[in-house]
Design an enzyme around this catalytic site. Structure first.
Site, PDB file in Angstrom:
ATOM      1  N   THR A   1       0.840  -1.206   0.000  1.00 47.73           N
ATOM      2  CA  THR A   1       0.000   0.000   0.000  1.00 47.73           C
ATOM      3  C   THR A   1       0.873   1.254   0.000  1.00 47.73           C
ATOM      4  O   THR A   1       1.993   1.244   0.519  1.00 47.73           O
ATOM      5  CB  THR A   1      -0.908  -0.005   1.253  1.00 47.73           C
ATOM      6  OG1 THR A   1      -1.455   1.299   1.435  1.00 47.73           O
ATOM      7  CG2 THR A   1      -0.148  -0.361   2.525  1.00 47.73           C
ATOM      8  N   ASP A   2       0.311   2.347  -0.524  1.00 46.15           N
ATOM      9  CA  ASP A   2       1.034   3.633  -0.493  1.00 46.15           C
ATOM     10  C   ASP A   2       1.189   4.136   0.942  1.00 46.15           C
ATOM     11  O   ASP A   2       2.003   5.028   1.204  1.00 46.15           O
ATOM     12  CB  ASP A   2       0.309   4.685  -1.354  1.00 46.15           C
ATOM     13  CG  ASP A   2      -1.079   5.052  -0.844  1.00 46.15           C
ATOM     14  OD1 ASP A   2      -1.624   4.330   0.018  1.00 46.15           O
ATOM     15  OD2 ASP A   2      -1.635   6.071  -1.315  1.00 46.15           O
ATOM     16  N   GLU A   3       0.417   3.547   1.881  1.00 46.07           N
ATOM     17  CA  GLU A   3       0.453   4.065   3.259  1.00 46.07           C
ATOM     18  C   GLU A   3       1.798   3.803   3.939  1.00 46.07           C
ATOM     19  O   GLU A   3       2.100   4.417   4.962  1.00 46.07           O
ATOM     20  CB  GLU A   3      -0.694   3.465   4.070  1.00 46.07           C
ATOM     21  CG  GLU A   3      -2.021   3.797   3.433  1.00 46.07           C
ATOM     22  CD  GLU A   3      -3.226   3.509   4.300  1.00 46.07           C
ATOM     23  OE1 GLU A   3      -3.083   3.425   5.523  1.00 46.07           O
ATOM     24  OE2 GLU A   3      -4.319   3.366   3.729  1.00 46.07           O
TER      25      GLU A   3
ATOM     26  N   TYR B   1      -1.284  -0.371  11.289  1.00 44.75           N
ATOM     27  CA  TYR B   1      -1.532  -1.058  10.016  1.00 44.75           C
ATOM     28  C   TYR B   1      -0.413  -0.774   9.019  1.00 44.75           C
ATOM     29  O   TYR B   1       0.198  -1.696   8.465  1.00 44.75           O
ATOM     30  CB  TYR B   1      -2.884  -0.628   9.422  1.00 44.75           C
ATOM     31  CG  TYR B   1      -3.024  -0.927   7.940  1.00 44.75           C
ATOM     32  CD1 TYR B   1      -3.013  -2.235   7.460  1.00 44.75           C
ATOM     33  CD2 TYR B   1      -3.156   0.114   7.002  1.00 44.75           C
ATOM     34  CE1 TYR B   1      -3.123  -2.511   6.102  1.00 44.75           C
ATOM     35  CE2 TYR B   1      -3.272  -0.158   5.647  1.00 44.75           C
ATOM     36  CZ  TYR B   1      -3.256  -1.467   5.202  1.00 44.75           C
ATOM     37  OH  TYR B   1      -3.358  -1.733   3.850  1.00 44.75           O
TER      38      TYR B   1
ATOM     39  N   LYS C   1       2.400  -3.320   7.302  1.00 45.18           N
ATOM     40  CA  LYS C   1       2.607  -3.502   5.858  1.00 45.18           C
ATOM     41  C   LYS C   1       4.058  -3.191   5.482  1.00 45.18           C
ATOM     42  O   LYS C   1       4.658  -3.884   4.656  1.00 45.18           O
ATOM     43  CB  LYS C   1       1.652  -2.613   5.057  1.00 45.18           C
ATOM     44  CG  LYS C   1       0.183  -3.003   5.129  1.00 45.18           C
ATOM     45  CD  LYS C   1      -0.132  -4.372   4.550  1.00 45.18           C
ATOM     46  CE  LYS C   1      -0.010  -4.428   3.050  1.00 45.18           C
ATOM     47  NZ  LYS C   1      -0.446  -5.757   2.511  1.00 45.18           N
TER      48      LYS C   1
HETATM   49  P1  NAD Z   1      -9.854  -6.963   2.953  1.00 44.62           P
HETATM   50  O1  NAD Z   1      -9.745  -6.680   4.415  1.00 44.62           O
HETATM   51  O2  NAD Z   1     -11.141  -6.691   2.239  1.00 44.62           O
HETATM   52  O3  NAD Z   1      -9.526  -8.504   2.686  1.00 44.62           O
HETATM   53  C1  NAD Z   1      -8.471  -9.177   3.317  1.00 44.62           C
HETATM   54  C2  NAD Z   1      -8.706 -10.676   3.156  1.00 44.62           C
HETATM   55  O4  NAD Z   1      -7.592 -11.354   3.762  1.00 44.62           O
HETATM   56  C3  NAD Z   1      -9.966 -11.176   3.870  1.00 44.62           C
HETATM   57  O5  NAD Z   1     -10.685 -12.048   3.040  1.00 44.62           O
HETATM   58  C4  NAD Z   1      -9.424 -11.919   5.097  1.00 44.62           C
HETATM   59  O6  NAD Z   1     -10.257 -13.002   5.517  1.00 44.62           O
HETATM   60  C5  NAD Z   1      -8.088 -12.415   4.583  1.00 44.62           C
HETATM   61  N1  NAD Z   1      -7.120 -12.649   5.648  1.00 44.62           N
HETATM   62  C6  NAD Z   1      -6.841 -11.859   6.720  1.00 44.62           C
HETATM   63  N2  NAD Z   1      -5.881 -12.425   7.473  1.00 44.62           N
HETATM   64  C7  NAD Z   1      -5.525 -13.590   6.852  1.00 44.62           C
HETATM   65  C8  NAD Z   1      -4.561 -14.597   7.122  1.00 44.62           C
HETATM   66  N3  NAD Z   1      -3.789 -14.547   8.210  1.00 44.62           N
HETATM   67  N4  NAD Z   1      -4.454 -15.624   6.244  1.00 44.62           N
HETATM   68  C9  NAD Z   1      -5.255 -15.701   5.152  1.00 44.62           C
HETATM   69  N5  NAD Z   1      -6.187 -14.799   4.852  1.00 44.62           N
HETATM   70  C10 NAD Z   1      -6.311 -13.744   5.688  1.00 44.62           C
HETATM   71  O7  NAD Z   1      -8.639  -6.195   2.310  1.00 44.62           O
HETATM   72  P2  NAD Z   1      -8.506  -5.530   0.863  1.00 44.62           P
HETATM   73  O8  NAD Z   1      -8.990  -4.145   0.929  1.00 44.62           O
HETATM   74  O9  NAD Z   1      -9.041  -6.458  -0.150  1.00 44.62           O
HETATM   75  O10 NAD Z   1      -6.913  -5.452   0.732  1.00 44.62           O
HETATM   76  C11 NAD Z   1      -6.182  -6.513   0.106  1.00 44.62           C
HETATM   77  C12 NAD Z   1      -4.719  -6.143   0.097  1.00 44.62           C
HETATM   78  O11 NAD Z   1      -4.537  -4.922  -0.619  1.00 44.62           O
HETATM   79  C13 NAD Z   1      -4.118  -5.899   1.491  1.00 44.62           C
HETATM   80  O12 NAD Z   1      -2.831  -6.450   1.513  1.00 44.62           O
HETATM   81  C14 NAD Z   1      -4.069  -4.393   1.615  1.00 44.62           C
HETATM   82  O13 NAD Z   1      -3.015  -3.995   2.453  1.00 44.62           O
HETATM   83  C15 NAD Z   1      -3.823  -3.995   0.177  1.00 44.62           C
HETATM   84  N6  NAD Z   1      -4.304  -2.660  -0.205  1.00 44.62           N
HETATM   85  C16 NAD Z   1      -5.598  -2.308   0.052  1.00 44.62           C
HETATM   86  C17 NAD Z   1      -6.056  -1.061  -0.359  1.00 44.62           C
HETATM   87  C18 NAD Z   1      -7.488  -0.630  -0.123  1.00 44.62           C
HETATM   88  O14 NAD Z   1      -7.823   0.529  -0.372  1.00 44.62           O
HETATM   89  N7  NAD Z   1      -8.388  -1.493   0.334  1.00 44.62           N
HETATM   90  C19 NAD Z   1      -5.190  -0.192  -1.027  1.00 44.62           C
HETATM   91  C20 NAD Z   1      -3.872  -0.585  -1.278  1.00 44.62           C
HETATM   92  C21 NAD Z   1      -3.448  -1.841  -0.865  1.00 44.62           C
HETATM   93  P1  TYD Z   2     -10.336   4.447   5.042  1.00 47.36           P
HETATM   94  O1  TYD Z   2     -11.349   4.098   4.021  1.00 47.36           O
HETATM   95  O2  TYD Z   2     -10.434   3.776   6.378  1.00 47.36           O
HETATM   96  O3  TYD Z   2      -8.916   4.199   4.380  1.00 47.36           O
HETATM   97  P2  TYD Z   2      -7.420   4.642   4.879  1.00 47.36           P
HETATM   98  O4  TYD Z   2      -7.406   4.775   6.336  1.00 47.36           O
HETATM   99  O5  TYD Z   2      -6.646   3.446   4.425  1.00 47.36           O
HETATM  100  O6  TYD Z   2      -7.082   5.876   4.124  1.00 47.36           O
HETATM  101  O7  TYD Z   2     -10.385   6.021   5.285  1.00 47.36           O
HETATM  102  C1  TYD Z   2     -10.235   6.924   4.203  1.00 47.36           C
HETATM  103  C2  TYD Z   2     -10.230   8.323   4.755  1.00 47.36           C
HETATM  104  O8  TYD Z   2     -11.530   8.614   5.270  1.00 47.36           O
HETATM  105  C3  TYD Z   2      -9.270   8.537   5.916  1.00 47.36           C
HETATM  106  O9  TYD Z   2      -8.687   9.838   5.787  1.00 47.36           O
HETATM  107  C4  TYD Z   2     -10.140   8.469   7.146  1.00 47.36           C
HETATM  108  C5  TYD Z   2     -11.474   8.995   6.642  1.00 47.36           C
HETATM  109  N1  TYD Z   2     -12.656   8.402   7.308  1.00 47.36           N
HETATM  110  C6  TYD Z   2     -13.638   9.227   7.872  1.00 47.36           C
HETATM  111  O10 TYD Z   2     -13.542  10.472   7.833  1.00 47.36           O
HETATM  112  N2  TYD Z   2     -14.710   8.640   8.453  1.00 47.36           N
HETATM  113  C7  TYD Z   2     -14.867   7.282   8.508  1.00 47.36           C
HETATM  114  O11 TYD Z   2     -15.875   6.813   9.097  1.00 47.36           O
HETATM  115  C8  TYD Z   2     -13.881   6.450   7.909  1.00 47.36           C
HETATM  116  C9  TYD Z   2     -14.014   4.954   7.943  1.00 47.36           C
HETATM  117  C10 TYD Z   2     -12.786   7.056   7.307  1.00 47.36           C
END
Ligand code: NAD
Ligand code: TYD
Length: 343
Positions: free
Chosen positions: A126-128, A150, A154
């Protein structure tokens, strides 16, 4: 690439990636591994299983017996790791599972990739991990400076990947993307949390003044970026994925109100529960991935509208989650003191 192991396949991006690959590669079979935590759903994988080219294996990525068993018994040649604890707010309540999955789990996968001579692994980051951006955008050379449990977990996983490649030549590539949105996203992240609450005429909790900036990417653009890096990127390299979708949280909330025809009064500005760990801005420079031929496709406004429509049309999927005790307990525990009677 014949047999792909996709971890985290029951979650948001992992399931969309499986859909993306199954549609484009009729000769590929996917083994999906997922621990089915609160964020993983069997219903999310129904259409994948219906293809006959997807097989689900329940288990944790930090369980070396399970991971080695699937890779060797199924002759897996490629691994894409999505499995993670992925929510910043939850990591502020309790980060233990984040370290287990996002650091130790990544190490277990790397060991299994090396032991079984897997041809390529793609680790989804992630970019985070870069922390908060100032004037410029993140490049792959921006130092890692994570600010939440978190993002620190990562970053720890990314460091394991880096060291494994340097020490053992493990064929692994990293991608780092901005905030995703699209179908099947668990309704705790900003966009699906707000859409589902607004559909139920509940107020939405905006942290602080809503001026934080996120660099939004439609999930299919993230999937194509990951796939491009897997097929055309180099082992040992990092590729940022982004589509220049910077927007403040207030702007995006107003857009959701418009799309759902709800008044401004539905926004409840609350004291920022993330405090000093709340990154002000994310901004991605994806020119390295573009230089090897990748381009994002989706236009932000249209993709957001399609996403809202998906949540309107798929209420069975998300209501099965929002009606669960564990979901309600998290919302009450985290937002109770901020939302009061608007909970
Ligand atoms: P999500 O929380 O929707 O899904 C995560 C999945 O991983 C779930 O199905 C969960 O059951 C499974 N999981 C958790 N712990 C596990 C373990 N120990 N073993 C096997 N499975 C496990 O997450 P997401 O939003 O789909 O993110 C997927 C990946 O992309 C993550 O690595 C996250 O860091 C990365 N990512 C997410 C975003 C975003 O905006 N959501 C952006 C950039 C990168
Ligand atoms: P989120 O979707 O949790 O992603 P991330 O923390 O990975 O950026 O949050 C996106 C942005 O929205 C973040 O700046 C926090 C803000 N936010 C709120 O203002 N209210 C909310 O209830 C949530 C879940 C997030």
């Amino acid at each position: 690439m014949k047999t792909l192991l996709v971890t985290g396949c029951a979650g948001f991006i992992g399931s969309n990636y499986c859909r993306y690959v199954l549609k484009r590669h009729p000769d590929v079979t996917i083994c999906g591994l997922d621990a089915l935590t609160y964020a993983g759903n069997l219903s999310t994988m129904e259409d994948l299983e219906a293809t006959g080219r997807f097989r689900f294996f329940p288990g944790k990525i930090q369980d070396e017996v399970v991971v080695n068993g699937v890779i060797s018994s199924q002759a897996v040649d490629t691994v894409v790791n999505f499995a993670a604890e992925s929510h910043n707010d939850r990591s502020l309540l309790d980060a233990a599972a984040f370290i287990q999955t996002d650091v130790a789990g990544v190490f277990t996968l790397l060991e299994a990739v090396q032991r079984n001579n897997v041809k390529r692994m793609l680790h989804v980051s992630t970019d985070e991990v870069y922390g908060s951006a100032t004037e410029s955008s993140f490049t792959e050379l921006t130092p890692l400076a994570p600010n939440t449990p978190y993002s620190a977990s990562k970053a720890g996983g990314d460091m394991q990947v880096r060291a494994h490649h340097i020490a053992y030549h493990t064929p692994v590539t990293i991608t780092r993307c901005g905030n995703n949105f699209g179908p099947f996203q668990y309704p705790e992240k900003l966009i699906p949390f707000f859409i589902t609450r607004l559909l139920d005429h509940k107020k939405v909790p905006l942290y602080g003044d809503g001026s934080q900036v996120r660099d939004w990417v439609y999930v299919d653009d993230h999937c194509s970026g990951i796939h491009h890096a897997l097929l055309h990127g180099f082992a040992g390299e990092v590729y940022n994925v982004g589509s220049r979708g910077e927007c403040t949280n207030l702007e995006i909330t107003k857009r959701l109100l418009e799309l759902l025809d709800r008044p401004m009064e539905m926004i409840k500005f609350i004291e920022d529960p993330r405090g000093g760990s709340h990154d002000r801005r994310y901004s991605i420079d994806a020119s390295k991935l573009q230089s090897i031929g990748w381009q994002p496709e989706f236009e932000f406004d249209k993709a957001l509208e399609d996403t809202v429509r998906w949540y309107v049309d798929n209420q069975d999927w998300w209501r099965a989650i929002t009606s669960r005790d564990d979901y309600r307990q998290f919302i009450e525990r985290y937002y109770g003191r901020y939302l009061g009677e608007d909970l």
